[in-house]
Design a protein around this motif. Structure first.
Motif, mmCIF file in Angstrom:
data_model
loop_
_atom_site.group_PDB
_atom_site.id
_atom_site.type_symbol
_atom_site.label_atom_id
_atom_site.label_comp_id
_atom_site.label_asym_id
_atom_site.label_seq_id
_atom_site.Cartn_x
_atom_site.Cartn_y
_atom_site.Cartn_z
ATOM 1 N N PHE A 190 9.809 78.020 -34.890
ATOM 2 C CA PHE A 190 8.461 78.100 -34.177
ATOM 3 C C PHE A 190 7.841 76.548 -33.701
ATOM 4 O O PHE A 190 7.715 75.689 -34.496
ATOM 5 C CB PHE A 190 7.405 78.717 -34.800
ATOM 6 N N GLY A 191 7.629 76.227 -32.742
ATOM 7 C CA GLY A 191 6.838 74.749 -32.146
ATOM 8 C C GLY A 191 7.382 74.346 -31.048
ATOM 9 O O GLY A 191 8.523 74.771 -30.316
ATOM 10 N N VAL A 195 -5.289 89.456 -38.521
ATOM 11 C CA VAL A 195 -4.422 89.278 -37.457
ATOM 12 C C VAL A 195 -5.091 89.715 -36.018
ATOM 13 O O VAL A 195 -5.251 89.056 -35.003
ATOM 14 C CB VAL A 195 -2.997 90.054 -37.229
ATOM 15 N N LYS A 224 -8.525 89.983 -35.627
ATOM 16 C CA LYS A 224 -9.644 89.070 -35.447
ATOM 17 C C LYS A 224 -8.996 87.836 -34.770
ATOM 18 O O LYS A 224 -9.598 87.228 -33.755
ATOM 19 C CB LYS A 224 -10.106 88.934 -36.799
ATOM 20 N N ALA A 225 -7.804 87.373 -35.220
ATOM 21 C CA ALA A 225 -7.217 86.133 -34.655
ATOM 22 C C ALA A 225 -7.124 86.116 -33.369
ATOM 23 O O ALA A 225 -7.298 85.380 -32.443
ATOM 24 C CB ALA A 225 -6.064 85.818 -35.517
ATOM 25 N N ASN A 260 -10.204 86.291 -31.263
ATOM 26 C CA ASN A 260 -10.868 85.191 -31.054
ATOM 27 C C ASN A 260 -9.953 84.161 -30.147
ATOM 28 O O ASN A 260 -10.730 83.424 -29.546
ATOM 29 C CB ASN A 260 -10.957 84.440 -32.302
ATOM 30 N N GLU A 261 -8.744 84.154 -30.203
ATOM 31 C CA GLU A 261 -8.012 83.121 -29.503
ATOM 32 C C GLU A 261 -7.779 83.567 -28.161
ATOM 33 O O GLU A 261 -7.339 83.115 -26.933
ATOM 34 C CB GLU A 261 -6.565 83.031 -30.047
ATOM 35 N N ARG A 279 -9.612 82.130 -25.045
ATOM 36 C CA ARG A 279 -9.471 80.770 -24.813
ATOM 37 C C ARG A 279 -7.954 80.794 -24.197
ATOM 38 O O ARG A 279 -7.546 79.857 -23.330
ATOM 39 C CB ARG A 279 -9.117 79.968 -26.420
ATOM 40 N N ASP A 281 -2.572 75.110 -28.873
ATOM 41 C CA ASP A 281 -3.014 75.943 -30.233
ATOM 42 C C ASP A 281 -3.096 77.387 -29.878
ATOM 43 O O ASP A 281 -2.916 78.296 -30.527
ATOM 44 C CB ASP A 281 -4.096 75.494 -30.797
ATOM 45 N N ALA A 290 0.099 79.364 -29.287
ATOM 46 C CA ALA A 290 0.652 79.267 -30.569
ATOM 47 C C ALA A 290 -0.006 80.366 -31.354
ATOM 48 O O ALA A 290 1.023 81.212 -32.011
ATOM 49 C CB ALA A 290 0.567 77.862 -31.227
ATOM 50 N N ASN A 291 -1.232 80.478 -31.520
ATOM 51 C CA ASN A 291 -1.832 81.549 -32.375
ATOM 52 C C ASN A 291 -1.414 82.934 -31.802
ATOM 53 O O ASN A 291 -1.045 83.929 -32.571
ATOM 54 C CB ASN A 291 -3.081 81.554 -32.528
ATOM 55 N N TRP A 328 2.437 83.598 -32.684
ATOM 56 C CA TRP A 328 2.880 84.142 -33.842
ATOM 57 C C TRP A 328 2.098 85.617 -34.059
ATOM 58 O O TRP A 328 2.753 86.134 -34.692
ATOM 59 C CB TRP A 328 2.550 83.015 -34.845
ATOM 60 N N ALA A 329 0.936 85.803 -33.600
ATOM 61 C CA ALA A 329 0.345 87.084 -33.788
ATOM 62 C C ALA A 329 1.170 88.229 -33.237
ATOM 63 O O ALA A 329 1.347 89.012 -33.941
ATOM 64 C CB ALA A 329 -0.907 87.154 -33.161
ATOM 65 N N VAL A 352 4.052 88.732 -35.972
ATOM 66 C CA VAL A 352 3.677 89.553 -37.211
ATOM 67 C C VAL A 352 3.188 90.845 -37.105
ATOM 68 O O VAL A 352 3.166 91.842 -37.955
ATOM 69 C CB VAL A 352 2.751 88.640 -38.260
ATOM 70 N N ASN A 392 4.533 72.361 -35.960
ATOM 71 C CA ASN A 392 5.780 73.159 -35.925
ATOM 72 C C ASN A 392 6.186 73.775 -37.393
ATOM 73 O O ASN A 392 5.800 73.249 -38.325
ATOM 74 C CB ASN A 392 6.877 72.093 -35.590
ATOM 75 N N PHE A 393 6.825 74.955 -37.449
ATOM 76 C CA PHE A 393 7.279 75.558 -38.751
ATOM 77 C C PHE A 393 8.204 76.472 -38.717
ATOM 78 O O PHE A 393 8.799 76.650 -37.400
ATOM 79 C CB PHE A 393 5.986 76.118 -39.348
ATOM 80 N N GLU A 400 -5.861 79.456 -36.239
ATOM 81 C CA GLU A 400 -6.726 80.668 -36.406
ATOM 82 C C GLU A 400 -5.874 81.959 -37.241
ATOM 83 O O GLU A 400 -6.452 82.563 -37.913
ATOM 84 C CB GLU A 400 -7.086 81.204 -35.054
ATOM 85 N N ILE A 401 -4.670 81.824 -36.818
ATOM 86 C CA ILE A 401 -3.632 83.009 -37.179
ATOM 87 C C ILE A 401 -3.539 82.799 -38.637
ATOM 88 O O ILE A 401 -3.502 83.811 -39.617
ATOM 89 C CB ILE A 401 -2.493 83.340 -36.430
#
Lengths: 390, 390
Positions: free
Chosen positions: A14-15, A222, A224-225, A228-229, A232, A241, A244-245, A248-249, A252, B3-4, B213-214
């Motif tokens: 990831f990234g 998750v 909530k994230a 919130n994002e 944005r 960011d 990215a959030n 990844w959400a 998962v 990154n991860f 955030e996540i």
């Protein structure tokens, strides 16, 4: 809490600039000749396809291409891919795209070594015993297929949109996820993806299983994230960011992290699949219409978790009137969907005169007489939900 | 967000009676002769060891045994295990216990095929290239070693407690997790485990990385779940759901689920390792002493995330006075630790006259002149934290 197995062996890389690792990863997972599967022109125009090819060549991986996958992917492209893969002796599937591209690649992966018709797997006539390994370069965070063992395909003949679940074979071995690749997604695609990942969590969260504090808190976190994002990412499409959030959400939400030990529901996905199969709408947008309707029905018949969702995810003040709390939560969820440009009724989705008889009939043909777990839906209940969604 | 890579390929088989699947799982992961590693009499008295052996025999798996692993495991048992494993041609490590047992098995797993001294890996003289596969039957939720690629061993000569991290080799291939096996844990073991898992999340959560955030919401969700379930598990040791929630929390706290994309801290673990190496205290109890002291120092020098933690995990009302918010959060954390029977000072831990000069010196010998990331600790800072912990 119910017994469960959590097994998520996908290597998520990831990234920024991670697509440059694609060739190395295919090699690591023993691919020598890959089938690159993709959709329309965006991966070509953006230069991503070239980067992926360069990365494969640098790692000594040969490849063939299967282009032109459409949203709500259908069986003809799967047959075409199976034929191509056999002819070219492909040993690795490499979808570059979102859920439709990945799911097509998954169906091809199990179709190539199977002697019968790949559709057998989707109608339960046969179970996949083996498949080609799958590696993903993700460009649309939504379906979660990069970390799931599921695939959904529509058979054009009869417009049946069906899913299968075979994690040990269909789960990708790796997923390359660069949030920068999602900057160019349209507002519609972005919002549909956000709705889809919220829905994946909600299908797990709305459960009657008791004693699942850890699952509840993780799902709520998750969600909530995402909530919130989302504003944005809609207002600043190239905010790294935020992208990215959200990205990844989406993973998962669907790789098993959320909802461990819970009986899951999935009625809303089934109700939506009939809509997108018949009217060819975007899956996420269909969920934006169905889920508020389902929640309204669920709140009437089993209010507990809907009220908890309202309080913990939507910050509705607690009150003894759980019904009112739940309805306020649903109202806030709808307002959120509207704020990101999603429809919340069939009319807003462009379906003025839905054939509800047909939707109800096909839903129960596919899911049986009674569907869902949090609330049980017979044909009267599913009709009520489709009516609420008008 | 940084990154991860998220890669958690362990197959977690969670729930009632799952220990009966141990043999099948060893076979699935190609074991033919296992070394069962365990500690004292509890796994014998409870009948668990017999159940595991029966399960191995039923699956046609041969085995040898290495018993007597102590908390804060030391190198002699590792050497003994390496010798036994080589002599008996063991091809699979099967720890049955908690973190100390698992970490001993991990050190043996990389020691058997290595020509040099296994301690080379811990002092950075060599990097493991291969190791025997490891499967776990977990009995103590705490260290998270069942899902991590880490191991910690103490070298008796010099009392050096050092950790290594080699996920691709040290991560267990499976972990059997039956919450019922934890009913007989003492209140002290239970509470130490709870503290350890909270600490694993906090080491990741306290980060200066922006735009996560996540990660924040997931960490907060898991911490909330732990805080809510801890009183229940302490007052009702055989409450299945409470035990199950705590057990799974211990795994996600340390398998990479929490803290994706964040620069992590880990200074508190280093500060504690010196205490448990010298005074042989329980790791979790040592963390209960160190973490509030570290938080107090951190709040003074970098208040932001400490205040966020106070508001979101400990429900401290928001205020412009972030310092006051943070200190109230730390007070509530300390009250929580006391409520589950943990000490929060070195004195309460039974160390009346800590040799702070020695602790500071050994800490910086092991971690370098400056340790930690959320706040940078030089020897003056680490001294201040040890003094705060008195």
């Amino acid at each position: 809490m119910n017994n469960f197995t959590f097994y998520s062996p996908t290597e998520f890389v990831f990234g920024k600039a991670t697509e440059a690792q694609t060739g190395t990863l295919v090699k690591k997972y023993h691919g020598t000749k890959a089938m690159i599967v993709y959709g329309g022109g965006s991966v070509v125009r953006s230069g991503l396809l070239d980067k992926v090819k360069q990365s494969l060549t640098a790692a000594g991986i040969d490849y063939v291409e299967l282009a032109g996958i459409q949203p709500n992917p259908t069986d003809p492209k799967v047959y075409e891919g199976i034929e191509l893969g056999r002819k070219e002796h492909v040993d690795f599937m490499l979808p570059v795209g979102g859920g439709s591209v990945i799911d097509t690649a998954k169906a091809i992966a199990i179709g190539i070594p199977y002697e019968g018709d790949f559709w057998d797997f989707f109608i339960g006539k046969s179970v996949p015993q083996t498949g080609l390994p799958i590696g993903v370069v993700l460009t649309i965070p939504a379906a979660g297929s990069e970390g799931s063992g599921n695939a959904v395909i529509t058979k054009l003949d009869g417009l049946r949109k069906l899913g299968i679940r075979t994690p040990e074979i269909l789960r990708p071995v790796f997923a390359v996820m660069n949030p920068e690749l999602t900057y160019t997604l349209s507002a519609w695609q972005t919002a549909s993806g956000i709705t889809d990942m919220m829905a994946h969590i909600m299908e797990r969260y709305f459960s009657n299983t008791q004693g699942v504090e850890i699952a509840d808190r993780m799902c709520e976190g998750v969600m909530k994230a995402i909530v919130n994002e989302a504003p944005r990412v809609m207002s600043e499409p190239d905010n790294y960011d935020a992208r990215a959030n959200i990205m990844w959400a989406g993973t998962v939400a669907h790789n098993g992290t959320c909802g461990v030990g819970c009986e899951e529901d999935w009625a809303s996905h089934g109700l939506e699949h009939e809509i997108s199969a018949i009217y060819d709408v975007t899956h996420g947008a269909g969920l934006a219409v169905i889920f508020p309707a389902w929640l309204t029905y669920a709140a009437k018949h089993n209010v507990g978790k809907v009220a908890q969702y309202a309080v913990r995810v939507w910050d509705v003040p607690e009150s003894d009137d759980l019904q009112a709390v739940a309805m306020e939560g649903i109202a806030r969820f709808k307002a959120f969907l509207h704020s990101i440009g999603m429809p919340v009724t069939l009319r807003e989705l462009g379906i003025e005169n839905p054939d509800i008889d047909l939707l109800v009939r096909k839903f129960h043909e596919d899911k049986g007489k009674v569907a869902g777990n949090y609330v049980h839906l017979d044909s009267q209940a599913s009709r009520e939900i489709y009516e609420l969604a008008r």
